[in-house]
Design an enzyme around this catalytic site. Structure first.
Site, PDB file in Angstrom:
ATOM      1  N   GLY A 127      42.669  29.432  64.228  1.00 52.36           N
ATOM      2  CA  GLY A 127      41.826  29.281  63.029  1.00 52.36           C
ATOM      3  C   GLY A 127      41.500  30.602  62.342  1.00 52.36           C
ATOM      4  O   GLY A 127      40.608  30.671  61.501  1.00 52.36           O
ATOM      5  N   LYS A 139      38.658  41.000  49.636  1.00 58.27           N
ATOM      6  CA  LYS A 139      37.413  41.436  50.266  1.00 58.27           C
ATOM      7  C   LYS A 139      37.013  42.827  49.776  1.00 58.27           C
ATOM      8  O   LYS A 139      35.821  43.116  49.594  1.00 58.27           O
ATOM      9  CB  LYS A 139      37.564  41.434  51.784  1.00 58.27           C
ATOM     10  CG  LYS A 139      37.663  40.036  52.349  1.00 58.27           C
ATOM     11  CD  LYS A 139      38.123  40.088  53.779  1.00 58.27           C
ATOM     12  CE  LYS A 139      38.186  38.731  54.422  1.00 58.27           C
ATOM     13  NZ  LYS A 139      38.882  38.756  55.700  1.00 58.27           N
ATOM     14  N   GLY A 192      37.260  33.090  62.038  1.00 57.68           N
ATOM     15  CA  GLY A 192      37.052  32.032  63.026  1.00 57.68           C
ATOM     16  C   GLY A 192      35.852  31.165  62.686  1.00 57.68           C
ATOM     17  O   GLY A 192      35.002  31.538  61.866  1.00 57.68           O
ATOM     18  N   GLU A 196      44.425  32.060  57.023  1.00 58.20           N
ATOM     19  CA  GLU A 196      44.117  31.229  55.871  1.00 58.20           C
ATOM     20  C   GLU A 196      45.041  30.007  55.871  1.00 58.20           C
ATOM     21  O   GLU A 196      46.111  30.024  56.506  1.00 58.20           O
ATOM     22  CB  GLU A 196      44.355  32.032  54.584  1.00 58.20           C
ATOM     23  CG  GLU A 196      43.342  33.115  54.330  1.00 58.20           C
ATOM     24  CD  GLU A 196      41.933  32.569  54.162  1.00 58.20           C
ATOM     25  OE1 GLU A 196      41.714  31.678  53.350  1.00 58.20           O
ATOM     26  OE2 GLU A 196      41.042  33.040  54.882  1.00 58.20           O
ATOM     27  N   ILE A 241      30.340  40.215  60.426  1.00 57.52           N
ATOM     28  CA  ILE A 241      29.726  41.537  60.151  1.00 57.52           C
ATOM     29  C   ILE A 241      28.829  41.419  58.909  1.00 57.52           C
ATOM     30  O   ILE A 241      29.307  41.018  57.853  1.00 57.52           O
ATOM     31  CB  ILE A 241      30.794  42.625  59.894  1.00 57.52           C
ATOM     32  CG1 ILE A 241      31.799  42.696  61.038  1.00 57.52           C
ATOM     33  CG2 ILE A 241      30.155  43.979  59.649  1.00 57.52           C
ATOM     34  CD1 ILE A 241      32.951  43.670  60.793  1.00 57.52           C
ATOM     35  N   ASP A 285      44.279  38.930  51.097  1.00 56.87           N
ATOM     36  CA  ASP A 285      42.930  38.621  51.585  1.00 56.87           C
ATOM     37  C   ASP A 285      42.090  39.902  51.704  1.00 56.87           C
ATOM     38  O   ASP A 285      40.933  39.949  51.264  1.00 56.87           O
ATOM     39  CB  ASP A 285      43.048  37.920  52.945  1.00 56.87           C
ATOM     40  CG  ASP A 285      41.698  37.546  53.500  1.00 56.87           C
ATOM     41  OD1 ASP A 285      41.051  36.650  52.933  1.00 56.87           O
ATOM     42  OD2 ASP A 285      41.278  38.169  54.502  1.00 56.87           O
TER      43      ASP A 285
HETATM   44  N1  LIG Z   1      38.786  30.396  58.533  1.00 55.09           N
HETATM   45  C1  LIG Z   1      38.141  31.547  58.476  1.00 55.09           C
HETATM   46  O1  LIG Z   1      38.017  32.291  59.473  1.00 55.09           O
HETATM   47  C2  LIG Z   1      37.498  31.986  57.180  1.00 55.09           C
HETATM   48  C3  LIG Z   1      36.718  33.154  57.170  1.00 55.09           C
HETATM   49  C4  LIG Z   1      36.050  33.529  55.993  1.00 55.09           C
HETATM   50  C5  LIG Z   1      36.189  32.772  54.851  1.00 55.09           C
HETATM   51  N2  LIG Z   1      36.994  31.647  54.869  1.00 55.09           N
HETATM   52  C6  LIG Z   1      37.104  30.885  53.613  1.00 55.09           C
HETATM   53  O2  LIG Z   1      36.375  29.664  53.774  1.00 55.09           O
HETATM   54  C7  LIG Z   1      37.007  28.616  52.991  1.00 55.09           C
HETATM   55  C8  LIG Z   1      37.326  27.461  53.945  1.00 55.09           C
HETATM   56  O3  LIG Z   1      38.211  27.921  54.950  1.00 55.09           O
HETATM   57  P1  LIG Z   1      38.556  27.052  56.246  1.00 55.09           P
HETATM   58  O4  LIG Z   1      39.293  27.979  57.156  1.00 55.09           O
HETATM   59  O5  LIG Z   1      37.358  26.362  56.726  1.00 55.09           O
HETATM   60  O6  LIG Z   1      39.596  25.987  55.639  1.00 55.09           O
HETATM   61  P2  LIG Z   1      40.132  24.645  56.326  1.00 55.09           P
HETATM   62  O7  LIG Z   1      39.935  24.665  57.795  1.00 55.09           O
HETATM   63  O8  LIG Z   1      41.505  24.442  55.788  1.00 55.09           O
HETATM   64  O9  LIG Z   1      39.161  23.498  55.732  1.00 55.09           O
HETATM   65  C9  LIG Z   1      39.115  23.275  54.373  1.00 55.09           C
HETATM   66  C10 LIG Z   1      38.100  22.189  54.046  1.00 55.09           C
HETATM   67  O10 LIG Z   1      38.010  22.135  52.620  1.00 55.09           O
HETATM   68  C11 LIG Z   1      38.045  20.755  52.238  1.00 55.09           C
HETATM   69  N3  LIG Z   1      38.568  20.641  50.879  1.00 55.09           N
HETATM   70  C12 LIG Z   1      39.721  21.129  50.378  1.00 55.09           C
HETATM   71  N4  LIG Z   1      39.825  20.828  49.076  1.00 55.09           N
HETATM   72  C13 LIG Z   1      38.701  20.160  48.753  1.00 55.09           C
HETATM   73  C14 LIG Z   1      38.214  19.572  47.563  1.00 55.09           C
HETATM   74  N5  LIG Z   1      38.909  19.618  46.423  1.00 55.09           N
HETATM   75  N6  LIG Z   1      36.991  18.965  47.587  1.00 55.09           N
HETATM   76  C15 LIG Z   1      36.267  18.909  48.734  1.00 55.09           C
HETATM   77  N7  LIG Z   1      36.687  19.432  49.896  1.00 55.09           N
HETATM   78  C16 LIG Z   1      37.885  20.045  49.906  1.00 55.09           C
HETATM   79  C17 LIG Z   1      38.964  20.086  53.245  1.00 55.09           C
HETATM   80  O11 LIG Z   1      38.747  18.714  53.221  1.00 55.09           O
HETATM   81  P3  LIG Z   1      39.505  17.703  54.224  1.00 55.09           P
HETATM   82  O12 LIG Z   1      38.759  17.875  55.550  1.00 55.09           O
HETATM   83  O13 LIG Z   1      39.290  16.377  53.631  1.00 55.09           O
HETATM   84  O14 LIG Z   1      40.929  18.148  54.291  1.00 55.09           O
HETATM   85  C18 LIG Z   1      38.513  20.785  54.535  1.00 55.09           C
HETATM   86  O15 LIG Z   1      37.417  20.122  55.099  1.00 55.09           O
HETATM   87  C19 LIG Z   1      38.242  29.265  52.356  1.00 55.09           C
HETATM   88  O16 LIG Z   1      37.924  29.683  51.070  1.00 55.09           O
HETATM   89  C20 LIG Z   1      38.520  30.468  53.235  1.00 55.09           C
HETATM   90  O17 LIG Z   1      39.159  31.503  52.533  1.00 55.09           O
HETATM   91  C21 LIG Z   1      37.636  31.233  56.006  1.00 55.09           C
END
Ligand SMILES: NC(=O)c1ccc[n+]([C@@H]2O[C@H](COP(=O)([O-])OP(=O)(O)OC[C@H]3O[C@@H](n4cnc5c(N)ncnc54)[C@H](OP(=O)(O)O)[C@@H]3O)[C@@H](O)[C@H]2O)c1
Length: 413
Positions: free
Chosen positions: A178, A196, A294, A181, A127, A192
């Site tokens: 996915g 927001k 997602g 969090e 959104i 969360d």
């Molecule tokens: N999932 C959602 O729907 C969503 C929606 C909005 C916002 N977010 C936000 O987006 C961010 C990422 O979420 P995600 O769901 O994509 O998480 P995720 O699937 O757990 O992936 C996390 C990624 O971050 C990398 N990482 C963690 N610590 C790191 C570090 N110190 N240096 C470099 N890379 C590092 C991990 O590396 P490795 O691959 O090596 O483990 C992995 O690739 C979070 O802040 C989350 O709150 C997520």
């Protein structure tokens, strides 16, 4: 024309979503030149030469102009965004907790640097809420922002109420898809949605709301009593975030489970969808809805930010609240309370209106409570075993009554 170089931090759910989207586009003004991740032993679906495990390799590369940050480590995310701004780079971030906790400092840092920071992906997935508030509502006075801001809580509640799924199964599915969090407590505890709400408040109310000023109650301890009550009455239970002006310099800020009836626009916002209602002076009420979590929906929000930032887009900040508004702690509203002891009702100074479970060992009661008593009760041990569900219809009626008398607050729907 030479393409601008992007470094992507994080290749998880969001990072991979963004990467996929970029791969499927033609003629972009940018390309991903490096991806920084944490774990060198993880199997990846791209050649190893694309990855680095050292952020300094990216900041030492002057050809990289743009940083897309989507990692799951908030301290490191803060460090990366700060370094990027200090190096005068353009940054797109998805890290909502990091942003909510540090927004004031980052805005100041941005103002002193030649860098730019935007973060649509941090709020409500697909959104375009921040862009809408910035560009469309720029001069409109907003009286209320309310909605479903957390996709995984909404997914869990939808599965429980509509499909009789257990809480544990629904949470597991949300994680597998996915939506949740890395630490799902952030979703189901209401943290969360609070994060927001703080980010939205900065762009909608132009005020620096802090999470500690929000009354926050999660869905972890939802019980059979609320579920049975909702199903009997034809209600749904939604985790609703509310930021509402109640009088000059006073506001109500809550993240709370609410019974929602079929007339309310949030009733139909199910599963991982989010919905935000903006209530403003000249436009009345508007509902924005879309997938709130997602890989691809959030990846798209980052992609759209990358296009915007490449074209010179940035947020404009000002403070609409120099006097410093405070939570309206004397504000009273009606809730459904499930607890095991009368002591909870005493601690909350709960005004009983109806006993919904006479003669049973637990209490499931309906009545009135003041925000200040809920805020005090928050630190009690009993808070963990109590469940509170807001009577949303009562709150809306009360808010529209205030509007009629004082001309301050309009009903949200
Ligand atoms: N999932 C959602 O729907 C969503 C929606 C909005 C916002 N977010 C936000 O987006 C961010 C990422 O979420 P995600 O769901 O994509 O998480 P995720 O699937 O757990 O992936 C996390 C990624 O971050 C990398 N990482 C963690 N610590 C790191 C570090 N110190 N240096 C470099 N890379 C590092 C991990 O590396 P490795 O691959 O090596 O483990 C992995 O690739 C979070 O802040 C989350 O709150 C997520």
């Amino acid at each position: 024309m030479k393409k601008k170089k992007i470094a992507l931090f994080g290749f998880g759910c969001v990072g991979q979503g963004l990467y996929d989207i970029i791969q499927q586009q033609n003629d972009l003004p940018f390309e991903i030149s490096k991806i920084c991740v944490k774990d060198p032993n993880k199997t990846r679906n791209l050649p190893g030469s694309v990855f680095t495990y050292d952020k300094h390799e990216i900041f030492n590369d002057n050809d990289i102009e743009i940083i897309a940050e989507a990692i799951s480590d908030d301290d490191e995310a803060l460090e990366i965004v700060k370094l990027a701004l200090k190096h005068g780079k353009k940054v797109v971030s998805a890290s909502k907790k990091m942003l909510a906790d540090n927004l004031a400092d980052l805005i100041e840092l941005e103002s002193k640097s030649s860098g730019v920071l935007i973060y649509e992906a941090s709020v409500c997935g697909s959104i375009p809420i921040l862009r809408t508030l910035q560009d469309y509502y720029q001069r409109s006075s907003i009286d209320g922002i309310s909605g479903i801001l957390n996709g995984s809580s909404n997914y869990i509640l939808s599965k429980i109420i509509d499909e009789d799924c257990s809480y544990t199964t629904a949470l597991r599915e949300a994680r597998e898809l996915g939506f949740a969090e890395t630490d799902p407590t952030l979703d189901v505890g209401g943290f969360d949605a609070s994060n927001k709400l703080c980010i939205i408040a900065r762009h909608g109310f132009h005020m620096p709301l802090k999470t500690k000023e929000i009354f926050q109650f999660g869905i972890r301890h939802i019980s059979e009593h609320e579920i049975a009550f909702a199903q009997k009455k034809g209600y749904k239970i939604k985790q609703v975030a509310i930021l509402q002006k109640t009088k000059p310099n006073r506001y109500l800020a809550m993240v709370i489970p609410a019974f929602v009836d079929g007339h309310h626009p949030l009733y139909k916002i199910d599963n991982e969808y989010n919905g935000v209602i903006l209530q403003s002076e000249f436009m009345g009420d508007q509902l924005l809805t879309g997938k709130g979590a997602g890989s691809h929906p959030t990846g798209w929000a980052m992609f759209s930010d990358l296009l915007a930032i490449t074209n010179g887009y940035r947020y404009n900040y000002y403070n609409n609240d120099p006097a410093g508004s405070l939570p309206d702690t004397d504000f009273a509203f009606n809730i459904y309370l499930k607890c095991t002891s009368d002591m909870v009702m005493i601690a909350l100074d709960f005004k009983l209106l109806e006993d919904l479970s006479p003669g049973t060992a637990y209490r499931f009661v309906y009545g009135s409570v003041k925000l200040k008593d809920l805020l005090k009760f928050r630190s009690s041990e009993n808070f963990k075993t109590t469940f509170i569900t807001l009577d949303l219809r009562y709150l809306l009626n009360k808010l529209s009554g205030i509007n009629e008398k004082k001309g301050i607050v309009k009903a949200m729907v």
